[in-house]
Design an enzyme around this catalytic site. Sequence first.
Site, PDB file in Angstrom:
ATOM      1  N   PHE A 180       0.857  -1.179   0.000  1.00 56.52           N
ATOM      2  CA  PHE A 180       0.000   0.000   0.000  1.00 56.52           C
ATOM      3  C   PHE A 180       0.905   1.245   0.000  1.00 56.52           C
ATOM      4  O   PHE A 180       1.854   1.318   0.774  1.00 56.52           O
ATOM      5  CB  PHE A 180      -0.887  -0.024   1.253  1.00 56.52           C
ATOM      6  N   TYR A 185     -10.981   1.793  10.425  1.00 57.23           N
ATOM      7  CA  TYR A 185     -12.216   2.151   9.701  1.00 57.23           C
ATOM      8  C   TYR A 185     -12.602   1.157   8.617  1.00 57.23           C
ATOM      9  O   TYR A 185     -13.550   1.378   7.882  1.00 57.23           O
ATOM     10  CB  TYR A 185     -12.110   3.564   9.104  1.00 57.23           C
ATOM     11  N   LYS A 186     -11.847   0.062   8.475  1.00 54.77           N
ATOM     12  CA  LYS A 186     -12.186  -0.932   7.459  1.00 54.77           C
ATOM     13  C   LYS A 186     -13.057  -2.009   8.099  1.00 54.77           C
ATOM     14  O   LYS A 186     -14.187  -1.748   8.435  1.00 54.77           O
ATOM     15  CB  LYS A 186     -10.898  -1.460   6.828  1.00 54.77           C
ATOM     16  N   ARG A 196     -12.857  -3.712  -7.438  1.00 51.07           N
ATOM     17  CA  ARG A 196     -12.628  -4.430  -6.197  1.00 51.07           C
ATOM     18  C   ARG A 196     -13.930  -4.513  -5.409  1.00 51.07           C
ATOM     19  O   ARG A 196     -14.673  -3.539  -5.323  1.00 51.07           O
ATOM     20  CB  ARG A 196     -11.588  -3.630  -5.412  1.00 51.07           C
TER      21      ARG A 196
END
Length: 412
Positions: free
Chosen positions: A126, A222-223, A371
């Site tokens: 990432f 937050y995922k 995705r």
Amino acid sequence: MALNRDQFAAWDKKDPLAPFREEFLLPPGVIYLDGNSLGALPEKTPERMREIIEREWGRDLIRSWNTNDWIRYPRRVGDKIASLIGADAGEVVAADSTSVNLFKLLGAALQMRPDRLVILSEQENFPTDLYMAQGLINFLGKGYRLRLVGHSEIAGAIDEEVAVVTATHTNFRSGRLHDMGKLTRAAHDRGALMLWDLSHSAGAMPVHLNRHQVDLAVGCGYKFLNGGPGAPAFLFVARRHQDVISPPLSGWMGHEAPFAFDTDYRPAAGIERQLCGTPSVLAMAALEVGVDMLARADISRLREKSQRLGDLFLQLAEEQCGEFPLTPACPPDSNERGSQVSLRHSEGHAIMHALIARGVIGDFRAPDIIRFGLTPLYLRYVDVWDAVVALREILESETWRRPEFQKRQTVT
Ligand SMILES: *Cc1c(COP(=O)(O)O)cnc(C)c1O
């Protein structure tokens, strides 16, 4: 044999996780396949927000640091996250952002291996993970370097120059999983430390940090933890390392006695020294709601359902969309895949736009990946069916060609 929607509905009826969906406030008409980017809103969160704002902040004011135990929020939520990632109480704090936590722990790792100058990571990591490493080594100077290799080459690229290996457990584009035990052992065999980014794994599958003797880890709130936009992140430091680290961001919340207001920094014992500034109390309260809900779910069951949803999505995409130039960009074997599926199409951006306009919300990752995050807490089997049918209709009718779907947005 070809699949049909009734089968999917029947699986929902038997799904032991199905009741959790009722605990989320999902807008009608939306199939939400982006919980790996921003988790959905738990029903309890608005109520808890009102309470902490009106009662704890509004009425109790500054007394809340003690009376409502605000000061221990990072530890309290950290301990709860610890149980989701195979860590012990006292090894995790909720704090700052994933990016900032990476900086803190990469800096710590370089100090712990003073005769080694290399941070090893993977090209496909990432971007913020790489940017933070680049910023840190530019700041340090003195010959520090970032070495980047391909996903499968990372174990072989560890040598005695490498201080720390940092990798993301679930790749954000392809969903490909690393073998946590194997890579951690490879790092240790050559005297390096291992730092895992669990952003796309925590809350989505069982993670065993201590079983694999992981040194350091970070992850996102937050995922899959459903903590809300910009929720505090978390960091893990194995107990054996906690007291040798001198935190590069040495703020007062990590001080041995913050309210002694001493002139000199003295790090707190244990994981607390990883804290920097005042915790974001309102955001912590929202994160806690999300984490508490996950603590009630059986995480192996979550993983099982997510693997099944992914397999069905891929099988259905092949059945329904086989004639279009859409190719899987994720591993076909669900044991090698995180809680998402990714498909490649040269017009992926426009296709995702058209899907979102129909209420099927996934996302797009440049250059050509669409995705779909699979969040077994609130996703139904029929959602997978309906999403793939919508995808087929968009490909068939070529609605993605419309000018409004061709425009790029700031956040994809
Ligand atoms: C989402 C994510 C981040 C996010 O970092 P922030 O500091 O919260 O913006 C970092 N790393 C990985 C691997 C991620 O998936």
